[in-house]
Each structure stands twice: as C-alpha cells, then as structure tokens.
Design a protein around this motif. Structure first.
Motif, PDB file in Angstrom:
ATOM      1  N   GLU A 141       0.894  -1.245  -0.058  1.00 33.67           N
ATOM      2  CA  GLU A 141       0.112   0.131  -0.104  1.00 33.67           C
ATOM      3  C   GLU A 141       0.901   1.318   0.118  1.00 33.67           C
ATOM      4  O   GLU A 141       0.575   2.366  -0.818  1.00 33.67           O
ATOM      5  CB  GLU A 141      -0.812  -0.046   1.143  1.00 33.67           C
ATOM      6  CG  GLU A 141      -2.007  -1.050   1.313  1.00 33.67           C
ATOM      7  CD  GLU A 141      -1.395  -2.562   1.607  1.00 33.67           C
ATOM      8  OE1 GLU A 141      -0.421  -2.461   2.183  1.00 33.67           O
ATOM      9  OE2 GLU A 141      -2.145  -3.457   1.354  1.00 33.67           O
ATOM     10  N   ALA A 142       1.900   1.297   0.868  1.00 28.70           N
ATOM     11  CA  ALA A 142       2.737   2.505   0.979  1.00 28.70           C
ATOM     12  C   ALA A 142       3.539   2.682  -0.453  1.00 28.70           C
ATOM     13  O   ALA A 142       3.783   3.836  -0.835  1.00 28.70           O
ATOM     14  CB  ALA A 142       3.840   2.292   2.110  1.00 28.70           C
ATOM     15  N   ASP A 179       2.658   1.554  -3.529  1.00 32.00           N
ATOM     16  CA  ASP A 179       1.596   2.257  -4.663  1.00 32.00           C
ATOM     17  C   ASP A 179       1.335   3.686  -4.198  1.00 32.00           C
ATOM     18  O   ASP A 179       1.261   4.402  -5.319  1.00 32.00           O
ATOM     19  CB  ASP A 179       0.338   1.519  -4.372  1.00 32.00           C
ATOM     20  CG  ASP A 179       0.280  -0.078  -4.905  1.00 32.00           C
ATOM     21  OD1 ASP A 179       1.378  -0.482  -5.524  1.00 32.00           O
ATOM     22  OD2 ASP A 179      -0.516  -1.095  -4.477  1.00 32.00           O
ATOM     23  N   ALA A 180       1.251   3.961  -2.878  1.00 31.21           N
ATOM     24  CA  ALA A 180       1.056   5.531  -2.599  1.00 31.21           C
ATOM     25  C   ALA A 180       2.076   6.467  -3.047  1.00 31.21           C
ATOM     26  O   ALA A 180       1.748   7.514  -3.710  1.00 31.21           O
ATOM     27  CB  ALA A 180       0.776   5.759  -1.142  1.00 31.21           C
ATOM     28  N   ARG A 181       3.430   5.848  -3.112  1.00 33.97           N
ATOM     29  CA  ARG A 181       4.507   6.519  -3.302  1.00 33.97           C
ATOM     30  C   ARG A 181       4.517   6.687  -4.683  1.00 33.97           C
ATOM     31  O   ARG A 181       4.840   7.489  -5.382  1.00 33.97           O
ATOM     32  CB  ARG A 181       5.813   5.859  -2.724  1.00 33.97           C
ATOM     33  CG  ARG A 181       7.146   6.582  -2.939  1.00 33.97           C
ATOM     34  CD  ARG A 181       7.885   6.784  -4.395  1.00 33.97           C
ATOM     35  NE  ARG A 181       7.829   5.403  -5.064  1.00 33.97           N
ATOM     36  CZ  ARG A 181       8.944   4.474  -4.907  1.00 33.97           C
ATOM     37  NH1 ARG A 181       9.849   4.742  -4.187  1.00 33.97           N
ATOM     38  NH2 ARG A 181       8.878   3.182  -5.400  1.00 33.97           N
ATOM     39  N   LYS A 193       2.049   6.598  -6.870  1.00 30.93           N
ATOM     40  CA  LYS A 193       1.033   7.436  -7.433  1.00 30.93           C
ATOM     41  C   LYS A 193       1.672   8.972  -7.218  1.00 30.93           C
ATOM     42  O   LYS A 193       1.329   9.700  -8.112  1.00 30.93           O
ATOM     43  CB  LYS A 193      -0.309   7.183  -6.661  1.00 30.93           C
ATOM     44  CG  LYS A 193      -1.229   8.048  -7.007  1.00 30.93           C
ATOM     45  CD  LYS A 193      -2.472   7.792  -6.390  1.00 30.93           C
ATOM     46  CE  LYS A 193      -3.809   8.553  -6.701  1.00 30.93           C
ATOM     47  NZ  LYS A 193      -5.117   8.464  -5.927  1.00 30.93           N
TER      48      LYS A 193
END
Length: 398
Positions: free
Chosen positions: A362-363, A365-367, A369
């Motif tokens: 999740e982290a 994917d957020a980075r 993005k």
C-alpha cells in the motif's frame, strides 16, 4: 583572540566532525590533537549532501569554491518497479527539499580532504592509534592510547561516529543509546556498465530497495541493497561472508539489474554492511568529555543529513568553547543550541524510508502514485529540517 582556560583538546576521529571541529578550535586558539585509528584520512565513499545551515558553515570555512568544483550535480532520481518497469523520476531536490543551484552534493572523500587540508599543518594528527582508556580527573583528562603513549588534555571530544569508542568508554555500551530503524543496508561499487551519469535509479519491492547511483559516466557506480528486517542480524555483524549471504538471500529476483548488483556485492572489496540506526542520548557531555556528530546524534542513512548536522554541531561546539571559560557551561550551551536541530533531522528518517523504501504494498503504491504528480513530493519537511537553525556568530571569539 580570546584565550580559553581549557585549551588543550583531544579529538577522537578524523572523518567529518573531527576535522571540522579541529578547524574551528584551532582558529580560536586551542591546542588540538586528533587521533584516528585509520592510517590516513579516508577517501572514497558515496556523495553526501551539504545543504541549508551546513552550507553556511562551509561558507564560513571558506570551502565553497572547492566544494563547488567537486559538486556531483545529480540531475534526477528515477524509480522502477519490481519487474524493472519505469514508474517516474524527479529532481533530487523534490525529495530532499533542497535548493537547486545552492545545495552541494560532494563525494565523501572530497569533503574529507577539504576539511583536512586547512588544518593538516596546523593541528597534530595521530594516525594508526586510538584511545585505550580515559581518566577524567576533574581538572584534566589522562589518556592512554593503544600505542602505549600516555598524555594529558584539558578536554576530550568523541567524533568517532555511530559506533563511537569514546562514547562507550565514558557513557556506557552502545545498546543504551542505539535505536534500530528496522533496516539493513549494503553499500559497494561496481563498474558503470549501465550508461548512467548524474543520476540515481531506485528499484523497489515492499520493504526493499536496490539503488544504482552514478556520478560521471566513466566512474564506478555506487550500489546499495536496502531491506526491512524486524530484528538486527547480530550474527552477521562480524562475519563478512554471512553478510553477503544474508543480502543475497534477501534479493533473489532475476529482474532488472538485481542479479548484477548481488554478484557485485558478493565480489566487492569495498562492501560496507550495517544496520540503519540512530543514536539518542539524554546528554552529550560528561565531565570533561563531550560528543559531536554521529557519536552524539547519528541521524541515519535515511535522513541524508548526517554530515550536514555534524558540520553544524562542530561549528557550534567550538564556538561555545571559545566563548565560555567554563567547559561545563560551553557543553550545556552547545547542546541547548544543537539538540533541537539534530532531533529535527533525525525525524527525517521516517519520511526518507517512506520515499526510498516503502514498507508495504500500500505504501509503495501510494509513493508511486505521488511520483506521477511530483508536486505532492514537496520535500517541505526536509527543507524545514536542513534550514532549521540560524548559525550563531562567534567572530567576537577570534
């Protein structure tokens, strides 16, 4: 020039903080000895950033022309996913909060040489030796060296890094102050067969990063293999083969340049393996002994600010010693001024890990993005930390 009543100072360590402190103390009229266990000033090493307040220190030392000439000028940091597919790229300042055209990125060895040159003929350097015992007698410190020599100093300063021997002798075992940040890293160099120049490329999988970091196209490339690990691998610390096996097992992928990096790590004669950690101490001084740089407040590889904070701390410690006749008052003023800055920069390690080594899918994917919209990677926290102290002016002490 004002003369302190405590003028004979021993500095343990000749990396960054030690020569910087020696420069300022010598400038203020102290009699300085630097002891270093290595045979000479250590050359090489990956580039380090000098930004914000630390750049102001370098300016006051007259080093900016020399450091500008050595400036690496990394143009971009690119990111790829686990199969090697490009994700995005940004200017380094986007992440670090630096100021393009002002901040300096200098090979560590060039900075060490620049700090050593002004004092090599002014200050006593004792290489191939180190402190064996310290006896703080209240009015002096009696020192025995590994060589068997015995000498007496007014003050002793430990500038001997994360695993400081001086700190252990005076304050106790490292375990009391060591804060493990949940990662290990291996650093080494390898041939630049990748066509890289003035750039870094970061491969990520959750909790892991592999990095290629290039200066000039003809230079060797710095490689880094960083991984999240809940507990420090104590069994590998004194066993180089175990270190290589541990890192290789952590990066089994056959994608991107991972096999090349692992093979180069196994064969490297300059491998540096350690945990990513910090030093947190309730006080940086005891009696006539004080600590500076990583020995007092290591910020960690993930903050990118260790050398900068060391330069600032050395400047302030020397200035306070020059403007106080009582060493205890000087040490207290040094810590009061420097500690908030050091702690602010230590806090960057969490943000640094979030960008360079996201711990979860999740982290990550957020980075990734955020990389599509670099405006979201403002680096504001880093900028606030690296400019978070206005230097005191000690020119009246000269």
């Amino acid at each position: 020039m004002r003369r302190s009543t405590h003028r004979k100072v021993l500095i343990s360590g000749a990396s960054i903080a030690g020569p910087s402190l020696a420069y300022w103390l010598n400038r203020y009229g102290f009699e300085v000895t630097v002891v270093e266990k290595a045979s000479t000033i250590r050359s090489g090493g990956y580039p380090i950033d000098i930004r914000g307040t630390a750049r102001d220190v370098a300016d006051r030392m007259g080093l900016l022309p020399q450091l500008r000439a050595a400036h690496v000028d990394t143009q971009k940091t690119a990111f790829v996913d686990a199969d090697g597919t490009p994700v995005g790229s940004v200017r380094p300042e986007t992440i670090t909060g630096g100021a393009e055209g002002l901040d300096l990125e200098v090979p560590r060895g060039d900075l060490a040489d620049a700090l050593y040159a002004p004092v090599r003929d002014e200050v006593e350097f004792v290489f191939n030796d180190s402190i064996a015992t310290l006896d703080d007698r209240g009015d002096r410190v009696d020192v025995t060296f590994d060589s068997g020599a015995h000498r007496t100093f007014d003050l002793v300063i430990g500038a001997d890094g994360l695993h400081s021997h001086t700190r252990r002798l005076v304050f106790g075992p490292e375990e009391r102050f060591h804060r493990y940040l949940g990662h290990t890293f291996a650093g080494f160099t390898l041939p630049n067969d990748f066509g890289l120049a003035h750039e870094a490329v970061v491969w990520n999988a959750p909790g892991r990063a592999a990095v290629l970091y290039a200066h000039e196209p003809d230079d060797r490339v710095h490689g880094f293999l960083v991984s999240r690990r809940e507990e420090p691998p104590f069994s590998a610390f004194r066993d180089p083969q175990a270190q290589r096996d541990l890192v290789a097992a952590t990066f089994p992928e056959r994608t991107w340049h991972i096999p090349r990096l692992v093979a180069a790590m196994r064969d490297a004669d300059d491998l540096f393996f350690d945990v990513i950690s910090q030093i947190h101490m309730p006080t940086w001084a005891h009696g006539r002994v004080a600590l500076v740089g990583d020995a007092a407040h290591a910020t960690s590889f993930l903050s990118g600010q260790g050398s900068s904070v060391a330069l600032v701390g050395a400047y302030i410690l020397a200035g306070e010693l020059a403007t106080h006749t009582d060493h205890a008052d000087a040490f207290a003023a040094y810590e009061q001024t420097t500690r908030p800055f050091a702690e602010q920069n230590q806090a960057l390690a969490t943000s640094g890990a979030g960008v360079m080594v996201p711990g979860t899918r999740e982290a990550l994917d957020a980075r990734n993005k955020a990389l599509l919209d670099p405006a979201k990677l403002t680096g504001a926290e880093f900028h606030a930390a690296n400019t978070g102290l206005i230097l005191p002016d000690y020119r009246h002490a000269e």
